[in-house]
Design a protein around this motif. Structure first.
Motif, PDB file in Angstrom:
ATOM      1  N   ALA A  40      45.781  33.502  29.298  1.00  0.00           N
ATOM      2  CA  ALA A  40      44.477  33.824  29.881  1.00  0.00           C
ATOM      3  C   ALA A  40      43.807  32.585  30.447  1.00  0.00           C
ATOM      4  O   ALA A  40      43.176  32.636  31.516  1.00  0.00           O
ATOM      5  N   THR A  60      32.157  33.850  30.150  1.00  0.00           N
ATOM      6  CA  THR A  60      32.801  35.121  29.817  1.00  0.00           C
ATOM      7  C   THR A  60      32.477  36.238  30.817  1.00  0.00           C
ATOM      8  O   THR A  60      33.219  37.226  30.908  1.00  0.00           O
ATOM      9  N   VAL A  88      40.754  33.604  38.637  1.00  0.00           N
ATOM     10  CA  VAL A  88      39.713  34.628  38.623  1.00  0.00           C
ATOM     11  C   VAL A  88      38.443  34.123  39.310  1.00  0.00           C
ATOM     12  O   VAL A  88      37.813  34.851  40.092  1.00  0.00           O
ATOM     13  N   VAL A  89      38.078  32.872  39.043  1.00  0.00           N
ATOM     14  CA  VAL A  89      36.828  32.321  39.578  1.00  0.00           C
ATOM     15  C   VAL A  89      37.018  31.853  41.016  1.00  0.00           C
ATOM     16  O   VAL A  89      36.377  32.347  41.966  1.00  0.00           O
ATOM     17  N   ALA A 141      38.017  27.835  29.520  1.00  0.00           N
ATOM     18  CA  ALA A 141      38.492  29.135  29.045  1.00  0.00           C
ATOM     19  C   ALA A 141      39.075  29.022  27.642  1.00  0.00           C
ATOM     20  O   ALA A 141      38.867  29.904  26.794  1.00  0.00           O
ATOM     21  N   TYR A 194      29.444  32.386  42.851  1.00  0.00           N
ATOM     22  CA  TYR A 194      30.638  31.919  42.149  1.00  0.00           C
ATOM     23  C   TYR A 194      30.891  30.437  42.390  1.00  0.00           C
ATOM     24  O   TYR A 194      31.450  29.748  41.530  1.00  0.00           O
ATOM     25  N   SER A 218      34.249  39.279  38.630  1.00  0.00           N
ATOM     26  CA  SER A 218      35.304  39.246  39.644  1.00  0.00           C
ATOM     27  C   SER A 218      35.866  40.644  39.892  1.00  0.00           C
ATOM     28  O   SER A 218      36.187  41.011  41.030  1.00  0.00           O
ATOM     29  N   ILE A 219      35.995  41.432  38.814  1.00  0.00           N
ATOM     30  CA  ILE A 219      36.492  42.799  38.988  1.00  0.00           C
ATOM     31  C   ILE A 219      35.520  43.624  39.819  1.00  0.00           C
ATOM     32  O   ILE A 219      35.912  44.318  40.772  1.00  0.00           O
ATOM     33  N   TYR A 267      42.577  32.016  34.285  1.00  0.00           N
ATOM     34  CA  TYR A 267      41.127  31.986  34.440  1.00  0.00           C
ATOM     35  C   TYR A 267      40.677  31.308  35.742  1.00  0.00           C
ATOM     36  O   TYR A 267      39.789  31.830  36.447  1.00  0.00           O
ATOM     37  N   PRO A 326      34.961  36.746  34.712  1.00  0.00           N
ATOM     38  CA  PRO A 326      36.069  37.677  34.961  1.00  0.00           C
ATOM     39  C   PRO A 326      35.610  39.108  35.230  1.00  0.00           C
ATOM     40  O   PRO A 326      36.147  39.794  36.111  1.00  0.00           O
TER      41      PRO A 326
END
Length: 279
Positions: free
Chosen positions: A41, A120, A48-49, A32, A78, A126-127, A45, A123
């Protein structure tokens, strides 16, 4: 497996997952930073993963059918992405430095572009996938299992009728036989097979007990008794009046038996008339 063993297995899994996350967290944080993320961030990170992987695993345990397969596909995607980034982190020594600035993830431009796009896009994915999985879990309705009482009721309904409860269903009669004098007729005593076929019982699913008030208390009459009673009742009837419906009402019997009795009576009268003419 008892409850204690299951609890111990779950705790062991949580410990293993936590240690694996710690190992993967270092590599994902450095990747990241390499693509331009700041310290905060880069620290978030890995959550997030790997966090979405944990969410997809829990969703796969709750959901069923197509929704469960979707959760498993997200988990596999993932997991593969995390594996690729961990592999890249192991190949690039410059990512292991204490102070990491923006750097390339591969010397070959197309490979570098693909790796940067992958890192990139995780994330954002993930949302999207996380929101979709949570919505599927919240709207999921588990199948309703029947209670013990309902299961017992279903078992009773599917059981066979108890012995002693009269339930006789005669087969549907076919085309009526022409009663013209040219067709030889047999007496009812000489037709045991037809009578047995008419009285055969076809099994059907039980629909519950027959009420006591609805049960017939009239004794079952034999074929000979039916024929004898019909002779006395129809002795004064003309042969044109010997119909199946008339005999059925007079004897209070089934239509199939009434037709058999009618044929036997007509045959007897025709034989008597023929004997009288011949005499």
């Amino acid at each position: 497996m008892n409850r204690k063993a299951k609890t111990a297995l779950v705790l062991a899994l949580v410990v293993v997952v936590a240690m694996a996350f710690r190992v993967s967290w270092n590599a994902l944080r450095d990747v990241a930073r390499a693509i331009g993320a700041d310290d905060a961030a880069a620290t978030l990170y890995p959550f997030v993963v790997d966090g979405l992987m944990a969410l997809a695993l829990v969703a796969a345990l709750v959901l069923t059918d197509e929704a469960r397969r979707f959760a498993l596909r997200v988990l596999a995607a993932y997991t593969l992405a995390s594996l690729v980034l961990n592999y890249v982190h192991g190949l690039l020594p410059e990512l292991h430095a204490e102070s990491i600035d923006w750097t390339r993830l591969a010397d070959w431009d197309p490979a570098n572009w693909a790796l940067v796009l992958l890192a990139t896009s995780l994330p954002v994915g993930s949302i999207y996938f996380g929101s979709d999985l949570v919505a599927k879990v919240l709207h999921h309705k588990p199948p309703i299992e029947p209670t013990t009482q309902e299961s017992a009721q279903i078992t009773v309904n599917q059981s066979t009728p108890e012995q002693g409860e009269p339930h006789v269903e005669l087969p549907r009669p076919g085309r009526e036989v022409d009663s013209s004098p040219t067709i030889p007729m047999e007496s009812i005593e000489a037709r045991p097979q037809l009578v047995a076929a008419a009285e055969s019982v076809r099994p059907r699913r039980a629909t519950g007990r027959v009420p006591a008030a609805a049960r017939s208390t009239r004794p079952t009459r034999t074929d000979a008794e039916l024929l004898g009673e019909a002779r006395s009742l129809t002795e004064s009837w003309p042969i044109e009046k010997l119909t199946g419906e008339g005999i059925r009402k007079a004897l209070r019997t089934s239509p199939a038996k009434a037709r058999i009795v009618r044929e036997a009576l007509k045959a007897e009268r025709e034989r008597d008339e023929a004997a009288a003419v011949a005499g």
